[in-house]
Design a protein around this motif. Structure first.
Motif, PDB file in Angstrom:
ATOM      1  N   ARG A  86      40.334  36.398  42.933  1.00 22.54           N
ATOM      2  CA  ARG A  86      40.404  37.770  42.413  1.00 22.54           C
ATOM      3  C   ARG A  86      39.521  37.920  41.187  1.00 22.54           C
ATOM      4  O   ARG A  86      38.746  38.868  41.062  1.00 22.54           O
ATOM      5  N   PHE A  87      39.631  36.965  40.263  1.00 21.16           N
ATOM      6  CA  PHE A  87      38.806  36.992  39.056  1.00 21.16           C
ATOM      7  C   PHE A  87      37.324  36.990  39.409  1.00 21.16           C
ATOM      8  O   PHE A  87      36.548  37.807  38.901  1.00 21.16           O
ATOM      9  N   LEU A  88      36.919  36.074  40.285  1.00 17.06           N
ATOM     10  CA  LEU A  88      35.498  35.980  40.659  1.00 17.06           C
ATOM     11  C   LEU A  88      35.002  37.249  41.341  1.00 17.06           C
ATOM     12  O   LEU A  88      33.875  37.686  41.091  1.00 17.06           O
ATOM     13  N   ARG A  89      35.823  37.857  42.184  1.00 15.56           N
ATOM     14  CA  ARG A  89      35.430  39.111  42.832  1.00 15.56           C
ATOM     15  C   ARG A  89      35.260  40.212  41.790  1.00 15.56           C
ATOM     16  O   ARG A  89      34.295  40.985  41.841  1.00 15.56           O
ATOM     17  N   LEU A  90      36.183  40.280  40.836  1.00 17.27           N
ATOM     18  CA  LEU A  90      36.099  41.297  39.782  1.00 17.27           C
ATOM     19  C   LEU A  90      34.859  41.105  38.903  1.00 17.27           C
ATOM     20  O   LEU A  90      34.318  42.079  38.371  1.00 17.27           O
ATOM     21  N   VAL A  91      34.408  39.870  38.743  1.00 16.19           N
ATOM     22  CA  VAL A  91      33.198  39.581  37.970  1.00 16.19           C
ATOM     23  C   VAL A  91      31.949  39.807  38.823  1.00 16.19           C
ATOM     24  O   VAL A  91      30.980  40.426  38.384  1.00 16.19           O
ATOM     25  N   ALA A  92      31.974  39.318  40.048  1.00 22.07           N
ATOM     26  CA  ALA A  92      30.784  39.379  40.910  1.00 22.07           C
ATOM     27  C   ALA A  92      30.391  40.810  41.283  1.00 22.07           C
ATOM     28  O   ALA A  92      29.200  41.133  41.339  1.00 22.07           O
ATOM     29  N   SER A  93      31.361  41.656  41.524  1.00 16.96           N
ATOM     30  CA  SER A  93      31.064  43.006  42.006  1.00 16.96           C
ATOM     31  C   SER A  93      30.202  43.816  41.029  1.00 16.96           C
ATOM     32  O   SER A  93      29.153  44.338  41.424  1.00 16.96           O
ATOM     33  N   PRO A  94      30.565  43.955  39.753  1.00 17.20           N
ATOM     34  CA  PRO A  94      29.688  44.706  38.849  1.00 17.20           C
ATOM     35  C   PRO A  94      28.371  43.996  38.562  1.00 17.20           C
ATOM     36  O   PRO A  94      27.340  44.650  38.382  1.00 17.20           O
ATOM     37  N   ILE A  95      28.389  42.674  38.528  1.00 17.00           N
ATOM     38  CA  ILE A  95      27.128  41.953  38.315  1.00 17.00           C
ATOM     39  C   ILE A  95      26.168  42.262  39.461  1.00 17.00           C
ATOM     40  O   ILE A  95      25.002  42.580  39.236  1.00 17.00           O
ATOM     41  N   LYS A  96      26.659  42.204  40.687  1.00 13.01           N
ATOM     42  CA  LYS A  96      25.825  42.508  41.852  1.00 13.01           C
ATOM     43  C   LYS A  96      25.279  43.932  41.767  1.00 13.01           C
ATOM     44  O   LYS A  96      24.072  44.163  41.953  1.00 13.01           O
ATOM     45  N   ALA A  97      26.141  44.887  41.477  1.00 15.51           N
ATOM     46  CA  ALA A  97      25.715  46.288  41.416  1.00 15.51           C
ATOM     47  C   ALA A  97      24.650  46.508  40.338  1.00 15.51           C
ATOM     48  O   ALA A  97      23.656  47.205  40.570  1.00 15.51           O
ATOM     49  N   ILE A  98      24.823  45.882  39.193  1.00 13.43           N
ATOM     50  CA  ILE A  98      23.850  46.053  38.105  1.00 13.43           C
ATOM     51  C   ILE A  98      22.537  45.350  38.432  1.00 13.43           C
ATOM     52  O   ILE A  98      21.460  45.911  38.237  1.00 13.43           O
TER      53      ILE A  98
END
Length: 184
Positions: A86-98
């Motif tokens: 869950r933590f990694l998904r919450l971190v990865a998602s905005p990083i990917k979008a940016i």
């Protein structure tokens, strides 16, 4: 990296590892220790699991006023748990979008991680542990397991420069063709 702003490449490479870590951890449950490219592993690391207890994720939080400095993202431990994913998904998602915009500022990873911690850790979405300074040491203490080069220190500290050179000296001599394990 055509079509992206100047200075984007270092931000991309510093941040993409958290997206890749999520992708790898989602496919194979294991303990992962994600270390900056300028990290120097100096001692055995088996103690990191014991020292961080039963948390889902361990990293180094700091009591500093600026958002980008409240987390030292140079080393992160991730365990094979639903909370860690869950933590990694919450971190990865905005990083990917940016990163997909082709425009990102330095400290992207640290700001995203700090935001995730501020918004989610108190909700119990995942449990957080604190890495000791021995596992993320930018002061280059002789007892530390991992030195992480930061700012001018990584070019001005003669002990760090010497140990980093040992890594670089060995790397070119490793011939992958001579060490083929048949895994292709």
């Amino acid at each position: 990296m055509d079509g992206v702003e100047a200075g984007f490449a270092p931000v991309y490479y510093a941040s993409i590892r958290f997206l890749r870590l999520y992708q790898v951890a989602a496919r194979r449950a294991a303990n992962y220790l994600c270390i900056d490219a300028d990290g120097v592993v100096r001692k055995p690391l088996e103690g990191v699991l014991r020292e961080t207890g039963e948390c889902d994720v361990a990293l180094r939080r700091r009591l500093l006023p600026t958002m980008e400095m409240r987390v030292a993202a140079g080393v992160m431990l991730v365990r094979p748990t639903a909370g860690a994913l869950r933590f990694l998904r919450l971190v990865a998602s905005p990083i990917k979008a940016i990163l997909e915009t082709g425009s990102a500022a330095w400290y992207l990873d640290q700001v995203v991680i700090t935001n995730v911690l501020d918004r989610h850790v108190h909700r119990g979405s995942f449990s957080l542990g604190q890495l000791s300074g021995s596992y993320i040491d930018w002061r280059f203490q002789p007892y530390s397991a991992i030195w992480t080069g930061k700012g001018d220190r990584k070019s001005q500290n003669e002990n760090y420069v010497f140990e980093k050179a040992l890594y670089q000296e060995e790397a070119p001599s490793f011939d992958l063709a001579m060490h083929d394990d048949g895994g292709g």
